[in-house]
Write a protein that holds these residues in place. Structure first.
Motif, mmCIF file in Angstrom:
data_model
loop_
_atom_site.group_PDB
_atom_site.id
_atom_site.type_symbol
_atom_site.label_atom_id
_atom_site.label_comp_id
_atom_site.label_asym_id
_atom_site.label_seq_id
_atom_site.Cartn_x
_atom_site.Cartn_y
_atom_site.Cartn_z
ATOM 1 N N GLY A 38 39.265 27.414 45.252
ATOM 2 C CA GLY A 38 37.895 27.422 44.750
ATOM 3 C C GLY A 38 37.273 28.799 44.732
ATOM 4 N N THR A 39 36.022 28.869 45.203
ATOM 5 C CA THR A 39 35.276 30.123 45.160
ATOM 6 C C THR A 39 35.889 31.191 46.067
ATOM 7 N N ASP A 40 36.742 30.783 47.016
ATOM 8 C CA ASP A 40 37.446 31.779 47.842
ATOM 9 C C ASP A 40 38.228 32.740 46.958
ATOM 10 N N PHE A 41 38.931 32.200 45.951
ATOM 11 C CA PHE A 41 39.715 33.037 45.053
ATOM 12 C C PHE A 41 38.819 33.999 44.273
ATOM 13 N N LEU A 42 37.690 33.474 43.807
ATOM 14 C CA LEU A 42 36.777 34.308 43.033
ATOM 15 C C LEU A 42 36.179 35.425 43.871
ATOM 16 N N THR A 43 35.675 35.058 45.056
ATOM 17 C CA THR A 43 34.993 36.053 45.887
ATOM 18 C C THR A 43 35.962 37.126 46.390
ATOM 19 N N MET A 44 37.190 36.715 46.747
ATOM 20 C CA MET A 44 38.172 37.698 47.208
ATOM 21 C C MET A 44 38.570 38.644 46.074
ATOM 22 N N SER A 45 38.684 38.113 44.862
ATOM 23 C CA SER A 45 39.027 38.954 43.708
ATOM 24 C C SER A 45 37.879 39.909 43.387
ATOM 25 N N VAL A 46 36.656 39.406 43.448
ATOM 26 C CA VAL A 46 35.483 40.251 43.222
ATOM 27 C C VAL A 46 35.432 41.367 44.250
ATOM 28 N N LYS A 47 35.795 41.046 45.499
ATOM 29 C CA LYS A 47 35.776 42.043 46.568
ATOM 30 C C LYS A 47 36.796 43.152 46.305
ATOM 31 N N VAL A 48 37.934 42.787 45.720
ATOM 32 C CA VAL A 48 38.936 43.804 45.382
ATOM 33 C C VAL A 48 38.429 44.715 44.261
ATOM 34 N N LEU A 49 37.796 44.105 43.255
ATOM 35 C CA LEU A 49 37.299 44.872 42.114
ATOM 36 C C LEU A 49 36.039 45.665 42.457
ATOM 37 N N ARG A 50 35.154 45.061 43.258
ATOM 38 C CA ARG A 50 33.889 45.686 43.629
ATOM 39 C C ARG A 50 33.720 45.626 45.143
ATOM 40 N N PRO A 51 34.438 46.480 45.892
ATOM 41 C CA PRO A 51 34.460 46.395 47.356
ATOM 42 C C PRO A 51 33.110 46.603 48.020
ATOM 43 N N HIS A 52 32.148 47.220 47.310
ATOM 44 C CA HIS A 52 30.840 47.458 47.915
ATOM 45 C C HIS A 52 29.963 46.213 47.923
ATOM 46 N N LEU A 53 30.340 45.199 47.136
ATOM 47 C CA LEU A 53 29.548 43.970 47.097
ATOM 48 C C LEU A 53 29.785 43.131 48.343
ATOM 49 N N SER A 54 28.761 42.398 48.739
ATOM 50 C CA SER A 54 28.865 41.513 49.893
ATOM 51 C C SER A 54 29.526 40.206 49.485
ATOM 52 N N ILE A 55 30.605 39.831 50.178
ATOM 53 C CA ILE A 55 31.270 38.552 49.893
ATOM 54 C C ILE A 55 30.296 37.401 50.112
ATOM 55 N N GLY A 56 29.475 37.517 51.167
ATOM 56 C CA GLY A 56 28.503 36.468 51.463
ATOM 57 C C GLY A 56 27.540 36.247 50.316
ATOM 58 N N MET A 57 27.059 37.334 49.711
ATOM 59 C CA MET A 57 26.108 37.220 48.609
ATOM 60 C C MET A 57 26.766 36.633 47.359
ATOM 61 N N VAL A 58 28.005 37.058 47.083
ATOM 62 C CA VAL A 58 28.727 36.526 45.918
ATOM 63 C C VAL A 58 28.973 35.035 46.093
ATOM 64 N N THR A 59 29.448 34.651 47.288
ATOM 65 C CA THR A 59 29.706 33.233 47.568
ATOM 66 C C THR A 59 28.427 32.418 47.474
ATOM 67 N N MET A 60 27.347 32.952 48.040
ATOM 68 C CA MET A 60 26.078 32.231 48.034
ATOM 69 C C MET A 60 25.583 31.991 46.603
ATOM 70 N N ALA A 61 25.726 33.002 45.739
ATOM 71 C CA ALA A 61 25.262 32.866 44.360
ATOM 72 C C ALA A 61 26.045 31.784 43.617
ATOM 73 N N ILE A 62 27.370 31.778 43.794
ATOM 74 C CA ILE A 62 28.205 30.778 43.118
ATOM 75 C C ILE A 62 27.909 29.381 43.654
ATOM 76 N N ASP A 63 27.850 29.258 44.989
ATOM 77 C CA ASP A 63 27.594 27.956 45.605
ATOM 78 C C ASP A 63 26.224 27.406 45.218
ATOM 79 N N LEU A 64 25.221 28.287 45.172
ATOM 80 C CA LEU A 64 23.866 27.839 44.845
ATOM 81 C C LEU A 64 23.805 27.259 43.436
ATOM 82 N N LEU A 65 24.505 27.893 42.505
ATOM 83 C CA LEU A 65 24.535 27.392 41.129
ATOM 84 C C LEU A 65 25.128 25.985 41.071
ATOM 85 N N ILE A 66 26.225 25.763 41.805
ATOM 86 C CA ILE A 66 26.883 24.452 41.809
ATOM 87 C C ILE A 66 26.005 23.408 42.499
#
Length: 284
Positions: free
Chosen positions: A135-163
């Protein structure tokens, strides 16, 4: 070496089975019957089950396949294959076993609380073996590789909130959103408490005689760098090596395991840091 590999495979399966049981309790017994969707791909699968009566586990697996293919380049084949095995166990419990177990039919609020607790236990067991329910684990980990300065918590929260917000029009009441938020927040809390205890931290201080080997192992398994310092024991007077490794909370357990794989006598401290600035973290 072979016996160690067999032991790890058996442990992976045991953790997958126990974790999948708790995961299915959280999803099927509580979330499904209380008509709300927690975050992640499982939340989407629950919504699809509510609308079209599609099997939750199978739909989660189907939805995860394109995410796995997109993440292959960033997360590696070993991690994704391990996660695929975990997802198959989850599907077995969700679609084959739990439909025959009596569901919870009480308070929706209590269902949200217990859904979060059981999901947290299941996910923590997966993470402790270096696996994932997808699920979103794959997305957030990939985002972290591409944009390491982003917070995984914030990315996960945004995706989860939408769902979770999708639950409002689907289930027809705002309570579905509130229960979904409650379950998701409690899941994160339980994961932290199980994996790291009350003193959740993101800075590991490792005192060892094998600093270079441990630093290489951490880089190989987690992709994190370490700072190596020279130290001396005040009691023995012996020279020691001290590694400082800053990482996300979701990686702390794996860093500790990597250190102890090389040196079982390594002294490891996990401390809490409010913010980390620099390469791979926040940038001013």
């Amino acid at each position: 070496m072979r016996s160690e590999k067999i032991k790890n495979i058996i442990l992976d399966i045991v953790y997958d089975v126990i974790g999948s049981f708790f995961y299915a309790v959280g999803v099927y017994t509580f979330a499904k019957m209380a008509n709300f969707a927690p975050g992640g791909v499982t939340g989407i699968a629950l919504i699809m089950n509510y609308l079209w009566n599609l099997p939750i586990g199978t739909m989660s697996l189907v939805l995860n396949i394109p995410l796995m293919l997109l993440s292959l380049k960033f997360l590696g084949k070993d991690f994704l294959l391990k996660s695929l095995k975990t997802m198959c166990f989850c599907t077995l419990f969700l679609d084959v076993i739990f439909p025959h177990i009596p569901p919870y039919t009480g308070s929706q609020f209590m269902a949200a609380l217990y859904s979060g607790i059981f999901l947290g236990i299941g996910l923590a067991l997966f993470y402790m073996r270096g696996s994932s329910s997808g699920g979103t684990d794959f997305l957030t980990m990939s985002v972290k590789v591409l944009r390491p300065h982003l917070s995984i918590g914030m990315v996960t929260m945004a995706i989860d909130l939408l769902i979770i917000l999708l639950g409002w029009p689907v289930f027809g009441n705002v309570d579905a959103v509130l229960y979904g938020l409650t379950a998701t927040l409690l899941t994160s809390l339980v994961i932290d408490k199980i994996m790291y205890g009350m003193g959740a931290g993101t800075l590991l201080i490792i005192v060892t005689d094998h600093g270079k080997e441990i630093a290489e192992k951490i880089g190989e398994k987690i992709g994190r760098g370490s700072t190596q310092l020279k130290g001396r024991g005040s009691y023995t007077g012996d020279d020691r090596e001290v590694l400082l490794c800053a990482c996300s909370k979701s990686q702390a357990y794996m860093v500790r395991r990597a250190a102890q794989e090389i040196d079982r006598r390594a002294f490891v401290m996990i401390t809490e840091t409010n913010e980390v600035f620099g390469e791979g973290f926040l940038e001013e």
